[in-house]
Design a protein around this motif. Structure first.
Motif, PDB file in Angstrom:
ATOM      1  N   VAL A 119      25.399  45.294  44.902  1.00 14.43           N
ATOM      2  CA  VAL A 119      24.981  46.549  44.271  1.00 14.43           C
ATOM      3  C   VAL A 119      25.868  46.853  43.062  1.00 14.43           C
ATOM      4  CG1 VAL A 119      24.882  49.043  44.560  1.00 14.43           C
ATOM      5  CG2 VAL A 119      23.938  47.558  46.321  1.00 14.43           C
ATOM      6  N   ILE A 120      27.177  46.707  43.246  1.00 15.75           N
ATOM      7  CA  ILE A 120      28.105  46.947  42.128  1.00 15.75           C
ATOM      8  C   ILE A 120      27.864  45.929  41.009  1.00 15.75           C
ATOM      9  CG2 ILE A 120      30.531  46.930  41.420  1.00 15.75           C
ATOM     10  CD1 ILE A 120      31.247  47.953  44.208  1.00 15.75           C
ATOM     11  N   GLY A 121      27.702  44.671  41.397  1.00 16.07           N
ATOM     12  CA  GLY A 121      27.499  43.607  40.415  1.00 16.07           C
ATOM     13  C   GLY A 121      26.199  43.727  39.655  1.00 16.07           C
ATOM     14  N   GLY A 122      25.206  44.393  40.245  1.00 17.75           N
ATOM     15  CA  GLY A 122      23.901  44.524  39.603  1.00 17.75           C
ATOM     16  C   GLY A 122      23.722  45.803  38.820  1.00 17.75           C
TER      17      GLY A 122
ATOM     18  N   GLN B  20      30.857  46.575  34.557  1.00 14.27           N
ATOM     19  CA  GLN B  20      31.505  46.554  33.247  1.00 14.27           C
ATOM     20  C   GLN B  20      32.963  47.009  33.325  1.00 14.27           C
ATOM     21  OE1 GLN B  20      29.905  45.245  30.598  1.00 14.27           O
ATOM     22  NE2 GLN B  20      28.248  44.849  32.065  1.00 14.27           N
ATOM     23  N   VAL B  21      33.296  47.683  34.434  1.00 14.71           N
ATOM     24  CA  VAL B  21      34.692  48.092  34.646  1.00 14.71           C
ATOM     25  C   VAL B  21      35.532  46.839  34.832  1.00 14.71           C
ATOM     26  CG1 VAL B  21      36.257  49.450  36.066  1.00 14.71           C
ATOM     27  CG2 VAL B  21      33.902  50.226  35.715  1.00 14.71           C
ATOM     28  N   SER B  22      36.662  46.782  34.166  1.00 17.24           N
ATOM     29  CA  SER B  22      37.469  45.559  34.126  1.00 17.24           C
ATOM     30  C   SER B  22      37.766  44.958  35.502  1.00 17.24           C
ATOM     31  CB  SER B  22      38.781  45.831  33.385  1.00 17.24           C
ATOM     32  OG  SER B  22      39.498  46.884  34.020  1.00 17.24           O
ATOM     33  N   PHE B  23      38.217  45.785  36.447  1.00 19.10           N
ATOM     34  CA  PHE B  23      38.602  45.242  37.750  1.00 19.10           C
ATOM     35  C   PHE B  23      37.405  44.995  38.682  1.00 19.10           C
ATOM     36  CE2 PHE B  23      38.671  49.820  38.288  1.00 19.10           C
ATOM     37  CZ  PHE B  23      38.122  50.022  39.538  1.00 19.10           C
ATOM     38  N   LEU B  24      36.167  45.287  38.191  1.00 16.47           N
ATOM     39  CA  LEU B  24      34.967  45.052  39.006  1.00 16.47           C
ATOM     40  C   LEU B  24      34.067  43.960  38.426  1.00 16.47           C
ATOM     41  CD1 LEU B  24      33.913  48.714  39.938  1.00 16.47           C
ATOM     42  CD2 LEU B  24      35.006  47.015  41.418  1.00 16.47           C
ATOM     43  N   LYS B  25      34.521  43.325  37.351  1.00 17.18           N
ATOM     44  CA  LYS B  25      33.697  42.297  36.704  1.00 17.18           C
ATOM     45  C   LYS B  25      33.424  41.108  37.625  1.00 17.18           C
ATOM     46  CE  LYS B  25      34.710  43.321  31.867  1.00 17.18           C
ATOM     47  NZ  LYS B  25      35.291  42.840  30.588  1.00 17.18           N
ATOM     48  N   TRP B  26      34.325  40.864  38.558  1.00 10.92           N
ATOM     49  CA  TRP B  26      34.161  39.735  39.479  1.00 10.92           C
ATOM     50  C   TRP B  26      32.977  39.928  40.425  1.00 10.92           C
ATOM     51  CZ3 TRP B  26      34.341  40.793  44.672  1.00 10.92           C
ATOM     52  CH2 TRP B  26      34.887  42.030  45.039  1.00 10.92           C
ATOM     53  N   THR B  27      32.462  41.160  40.532  1.00 13.52           N
ATOM     54  CA  THR B  27      31.348  41.426  41.469  1.00 13.52           C
ATOM     55  C   THR B  27      30.008  40.885  40.955  1.00 13.52           C
ATOM     56  OG1 THR B  27      30.949  43.608  40.475  1.00 13.52           O
ATOM     57  CG2 THR B  27      32.450  43.513  42.362  1.00 13.52           C
ATOM     58  N   LYS B  28      29.953  40.475  39.703  1.00 10.87           N
ATOM     59  CA  LYS B  28      28.706  39.933  39.166  1.00 10.87           C
ATOM     60  C   LYS B  28      28.548  38.498  39.646  1.00 10.87           C
ATOM     61  CE  LYS B  28      25.923  39.943  34.978  1.00 10.87           C
ATOM     62  NZ  LYS B  28      25.857  40.248  33.538  1.00 10.87           N
ATOM     63  N   MET B  29      27.843  38.344  40.728  1.00 13.68           N
ATOM     64  CA  MET B  29      27.669  37.028  41.344  1.00 13.68           C
ATOM     65  C   MET B  29      26.308  36.950  42.017  1.00 13.68           C
ATOM     66  SD  MET B  29      30.119  37.394  44.733  1.00 13.68           S
ATOM     67  CE  MET B  29      31.570  37.889  43.815  1.00 13.68           C
ATOM     68  N   GLY B  30      25.951  35.761  42.478  1.00 11.04           N
ATOM     69  CA  GLY B  30      24.676  35.557  43.153  1.00 11.04           C
ATOM     70  C   GLY B  30      24.723  35.977  44.610  1.00 11.04           C
ATOM     71  N   VAL B  31      23.563  35.983  45.258  1.00 13.23           N
ATOM     72  CA  VAL B  31      23.463  36.377  46.669  1.00 13.23           C
ATOM     73  C   VAL B  31      24.269  35.436  47.558  1.00 13.23           C
ATOM     74  CG1 VAL B  31      21.891  36.653  48.619  1.00 13.23           C
ATOM     75  CG2 VAL B  31      21.198  37.429  46.350  1.00 13.23           C
ATOM     76  N   ALA B  32      24.130  34.143  47.328  1.00 15.23           N
ATOM     77  CA  ALA B  32      24.831  33.163  48.170  1.00 15.23           C
ATOM     78  C   ALA B  32      26.343  33.344  48.096  1.00 15.23           C
ATOM     79  CB  ALA B  32      24.442  31.745  47.745  1.00 15.23           C
ATOM     80  N   GLU B  33      26.853  33.536  46.881  1.00 15.82           N
ATOM     81  CA  GLU B  33      28.301  33.731  46.700  1.00 15.82           C
ATOM     82  C   GLU B  33      28.779  34.994  47.419  1.00 15.82           C
ATOM     83  OE1 GLU B  33      26.825  31.212  43.352  1.00 15.82           O
ATOM     84  OE2 GLU B  33      26.145  33.007  44.386  1.00 15.82           O
ATOM     85  N   ALA B  34      27.981  36.070  47.339  1.00 14.49           N
ATOM     86  CA  ALA B  34      28.361  37.330  47.991  1.00 14.49           C
ATOM     87  C   ALA B  34      28.394  37.170  49.513  1.00 14.49           C
ATOM     88  CB  ALA B  34      27.372  38.432  47.604  1.00 14.49           C
ATOM     89  N   MET B  35      27.419  36.452  50.061  1.00 12.54           N
ATOM     90  CA  MET B  35      27.379  36.233  51.511  1.00 12.54           C
ATOM     91  C   MET B  35      28.568  35.390  51.968  1.00 12.54           C
ATOM     92  SD  MET B  35      24.804  37.906  52.591  1.00 12.54           S
ATOM     93  CE  MET B  35      23.446  38.774  51.777  1.00 12.54           C
ATOM     94  N   LEU B  36      28.890  34.369  51.185  1.00 13.30           N
ATOM     95  CA  LEU B  36      30.026  33.509  51.525  1.00 13.30           C
ATOM     96  C   LEU B  36      31.337  34.288  51.453  1.00 13.30           C
ATOM     97  CD1 LEU B  36      30.936  30.673  52.261  1.00 13.30           C
ATOM     98  CD2 LEU B  36      31.018  30.111  49.828  1.00 13.30           C
TER      99      LEU B  36
END
Length: 320
Positions: A255-258, A263-279
């Motif tokens: 949700v944050i990544g989408g 765009q917040v600097s410390f939250l940029k890592w949240t932009k990932m795919g579904v598989a990566e988030a589940m892992l």
């Protein structure tokens, strides 16, 4: 020729529905009807080619298998039940309102646990005894849980959302599963409201709620004491808040990544795919629950294998 193929397609759909109603094996029915249609159209190899193409479709396999792997980890660690207990603990006995509340709760939990079967198992074990003890007939108690198991329409880990995203990406590579959810959000919430109203009216008309009657106690007298003891256990069980939050980890990341929050600097890592988030969610669960990593890994891959059989292969067969 096109009219002939259209008629064949309609007949094929009717045949599939009829065979499934007759409780024939889903895999055999889909493969068999698909290959027969290809043979009639004098293109027998097209069915085989479609099967092998979809069998290795990265966008489809990755997300669905990873999501089910995470669901298996949640079940193994008991985090799914901890989430259910956390949400249901405050309910107590509030009478008739329990019915729509249980539907809504199941709907919300199904977003975090997109497997309808897994969600039903986790929710049903806790909520059905609560409903019955509050005066709701067993049939309506089961129906209330079942009625909420379409919350996965808003889950990034839902196999259907992933499949639709994969189809749209053919023309729009930038399209994500979050975009699919945005499109259907209003319709999904409207559908939930309609279900809440209809099931409440149904319970009133059919008199499925009787104030002051404990159907769970009656069941115990008739020989179903196991259900009552399970309800007592759930009521007295201590809730681990950290464990209860684990099923929400991938959902929160996606949700944050989408959204613009990424765009917040410390939250940029949240932009990932579904598989990566589940892992990542499974890895966080290892730390939070202090479970043996070997066991978590084993369950994750067990879930992936189950997903390939029950979810991915169904779409592969339909692709043929």
């Amino acid at each position: 020729m096109e009219t002939f193929r259209l008629i064949l397609a309609i007949l094929g759909i009717v045949a599939v529905i009829a065979l499934l109603v007759m409780k024939k094996d889903t895999k055999t029915v889909l493969i068999g009807v698909g290959l027969i249609l290809c043979l009639i159209c004098l293109k027998p190899l097209d069915g085989l080619s479609a099967f092998t193409t979809y069998m290795t479709k990265v966008g489809l396999i990755k997300a669905i298998c990873a999501s089910m792997g995470f669901a298996f980890v949640m079940k193994y660690t008991g985090c799914d039940k901890a989430l259910v207990n956390l949400l249901t603990k405050p309910l107590g006995n509030i009478g008739f309102l329990l019915i729509p509340i249980v539907v809504a709760l199941t709907y919300f939990i199904n977003i975090a646990i997109p497997s309808a079967a897994g969600c039903s198992a986790a929710v049903g074990a806790t909520l059905i005894p609560v409903l019955m003890a509050a005066g709701v007939k067993p049939e309506m108690a089961g129906a209330s849980v079942f009625a909420g198991t379409f919350g996965a329409v808003l889950s990034p880990g839902s196999a259907h959302n992933v499949f639709v995203t994969d189809m749209v990406k053919a023309t729009n590579p930038a399209y994500t599963v979050q975009d699919v959810i945005k499109v259907q959000f209003s319709s999904a919430i409207t559908a939930l409201v309609i279900v809440l109203i209809v099931i409440s009216i149904t319970a009133i008309v059919l008199r499925d709620y009787t104030k002051g009657v404990n159907y769970l106690a009656q069941r115990e007298i008739d020989g179903g004491g196991a259900g009552a003891s399970a309800a007592d256990k759930n009521g007295s069980e201590k809730i681990n808040l950290l464990h209860a939050l684990m099923p929400l980890v991938p959902l929160i990341i996606l949700v944050i990544g989408g959204t613009s929050l990424n765009q917040v600097s410390f939250l940029k890592w949240t932009k990932m795919g579904v598989a990566e988030a589940m892992l990542l969610g499974a890895i966080v669960t290892i730390v939070a629950t202090l479970t043996n990593p070997q066991k978590i890994t084993k369950e994750f891959f067990n879930g992936m294998g189950s997903a390939y059989d029950h979810h991915c292969c169904g779409r592969i067969r339909r692709g043929s």
